[in-house]
Design an enzyme around this catalytic site. Structure first.
Site, PDB file in Angstrom:
ATOM      1  N   HIS A   1       0.835  -1.203   0.000  1.00  0.00           N
ATOM      2  CA  HIS A   1       0.000   0.000   0.000  1.00  0.00           C
ATOM      3  C   HIS A   1       0.872   1.256   0.000  1.00  0.00           C
ATOM      4  O   HIS A   1       0.677   2.163  -0.829  1.00  0.00           O
ATOM      5  CB  HIS A   1      -0.901  -0.023   1.246  1.00  0.00           C
ATOM      6  CG  HIS A   1      -1.838   1.135   1.339  1.00  0.00           C
ATOM      7  ND1 HIS A   1      -3.181   1.041   1.048  1.00  0.00           N
ATOM      8  CD2 HIS A   1      -1.634   2.446   1.698  1.00  0.00           C
ATOM      9  CE1 HIS A   1      -3.762   2.220   1.214  1.00  0.00           C
ATOM     10  NE2 HIS A   1      -2.839   3.083   1.613  1.00  0.00           N
ATOM     11  N   GLU A   2       1.840   1.321   0.915  1.00  0.00           N
ATOM     12  CA  GLU A   2       2.672   2.519   1.029  1.00  0.00           C
ATOM     13  C   GLU A   2       3.596   2.684  -0.182  1.00  0.00           C
ATOM     14  O   GLU A   2       3.861   3.807  -0.624  1.00  0.00           O
ATOM     15  CB  GLU A   2       3.496   2.486   2.323  1.00  0.00           C
ATOM     16  CG  GLU A   2       2.662   2.449   3.596  1.00  0.00           C
ATOM     17  CD  GLU A   2       1.655   3.581   3.689  1.00  0.00           C
ATOM     18  OE1 GLU A   2       1.892   4.658   3.115  1.00  0.00           O
ATOM     19  OE2 GLU A   2       0.611   3.389   4.344  1.00  0.00           O
TER      20      GLU A   2
ATOM     21  N   HIS B   1       1.837   4.502  -2.924  1.00  0.00           N
ATOM     22  CA  HIS B   1       1.898   5.959  -2.724  1.00  0.00           C
ATOM     23  C   HIS B   1       3.274   6.497  -3.117  1.00  0.00           C
ATOM     24  O   HIS B   1       3.388   7.491  -3.835  1.00  0.00           O
ATOM     25  CB  HIS B   1       1.634   6.300  -1.256  1.00  0.00           C
ATOM     26  CG  HIS B   1       0.241   6.042  -0.787  1.00  0.00           C
ATOM     27  ND1 HIS B   1      -0.877   6.451  -1.486  1.00  0.00           N
ATOM     28  CD2 HIS B   1      -0.231   5.427   0.332  1.00  0.00           C
ATOM     29  CE1 HIS B   1      -1.966   6.102  -0.817  1.00  0.00           C
ATOM     30  NE2 HIS B   1      -1.601   5.469   0.282  1.00  0.00           N
TER      31      HIS B   1
ATOM     32  N   ASP C   1      -7.791   7.455   2.244  1.00  0.00           N
ATOM     33  CA  ASP C   1      -7.305   7.792   0.893  1.00  0.00           C
ATOM     34  C   ASP C   1      -8.474   8.104  -0.035  1.00  0.00           C
ATOM     35  O   ASP C   1      -8.418   9.059  -0.816  1.00  0.00           O
ATOM     36  CB  ASP C   1      -6.489   6.633   0.319  1.00  0.00           C
ATOM     37  CG  ASP C   1      -5.198   6.388   1.066  1.00  0.00           C
ATOM     38  OD1 ASP C   1      -4.673   7.337   1.681  1.00  0.00           O
ATOM     39  OD2 ASP C   1      -4.703   5.238   1.041  1.00  0.00           O
TER      40      ASP C   1
END
Length: 290
Positions: free
Chosen positions: A116-117, A120, A192
């Protein structure tokens, strides 16, 4: 600082009738502020004060003073003889994001957070026209399981359409990365989605940044005065922006999935990656910024 609470009689012409507006410091001023406050503590002479200034866009003098004081406390607790970049970086994170706390997570959940990170991280670094990535972490802070910390490279007083679209893509990138890897997503995408939807809604409803030809601030019109056709058209445009941004992110991540896997591997091993480590990994794949 609070003219709104002063008796209006004191603000009449000839009395306290002059207002002075003081802006947040620019890059040069932030660097000078760091130099000034660092003189009050022992610090590593190799510290890149220019990078600290770039990392603190939007910070006030009081913010910078607080960061230096907090970094000195961190160095003291760690029994270091001087403040290092690591101490200041941790101080900034505590001020902006809250204190780090180690959660007991399964390997699967930790891996999911890492993908997930990294979604980003990749999208900020490769698509955002104004922001730099300063840190990626899968250590919990506040209510978040992980964070990618990015700031504008310089003061921004307004936003262009390309910057807003890039911010939407960054917000959706964690969701897209999870979807590519696992086929399903987690509740970690909730905030988000809130951020992305708010930006897309503002673009269409308030800022005339859609592609359907509607110009004006429709949010200023009472809801009952808007026709159903107009409301539906505006909402369809919001949905279209979100869908197109998600597709662009998916194309980006799939094209460079080897880099995604490399970052996930490093985050699983170290928990956190600093600016230099992030830049070095992109350089391995020939993707380093100039």
């Amino acid at each position: 600082n609070r003219p709104d609470i002063i008796d209006q009689a004191l603000l009449r012409p000839g009395r306290f009738d002059r207002k002075l507006f003081v802006d947040k410091p620019n890059l040069e001023e932030r660097v000078d502020l760091f130099r000034y406050y660092l003189k009050k503590v022992k610090f590593d002479p190799t510290l890149d004060i220019g990078r600290l200034g770039r990392r603190c866009v939007g910070k006030s003098p009081a913010d910078i003073m607080n960061v230096v004081k907090e970094s000195a406390l961190i160095a003291t607790r760690q029994k270091r003889p001087m403040v290092t970049f690591k101490d200041i970086s941790e101080a900034l994170e505590r001020v902006d994001l809250g204190t780090a706390r180690q959660l007991t997570m399964s390997v699967k959940e930790k891996e999911s957070t890492a993908y997930h990170e990294v979604g980003h991280l990749m999208t900020v670094y490769m698509l955002h026209p104004t922001d730099d990535v300063f840190k990626a972490s899968i250590i919990s802070r506040g209510g978040a399981l992980g964070v990618v910390w990015h700031n504008p490279r310089e003061e921004m007083h307004s936003q262009r359409r390309d910057g807003m679209l890039a911010s939407i893509k960054v917000s959706l990138a964690g969701y897209v990365a999870e979807k590519i890897k696992y086929g399903v997503t987690t509740t970690g995408v909730s905030q988000d989605f809130t951020n992305a939807t708010h930006m897309a809604h503002s673009m269409v409803w308030r800022l005339g940044m859609g592609t359907n030809g509607f110009i004006g601030d429709f949010s200023a019109i009472p809801e009952h005065e808007l026709s159903n056709d107009l409301t539906n058209s505006l909402n369809e445009e919001v949905s279209r922006i979100l869908g197109e941004c998600a597709k662009d992110v998916e194309t980006l991540l799939r094209a460079d999935w080897a880099i995604v896997e490399r970052f996930v591997q490093e985050l699983m091993r170290k928990d956190e990656l600093e600016y230099d480590e992030i830049h070095a990994i992109f350089a391995e794949f020939g993707k380093a910024r100039d």
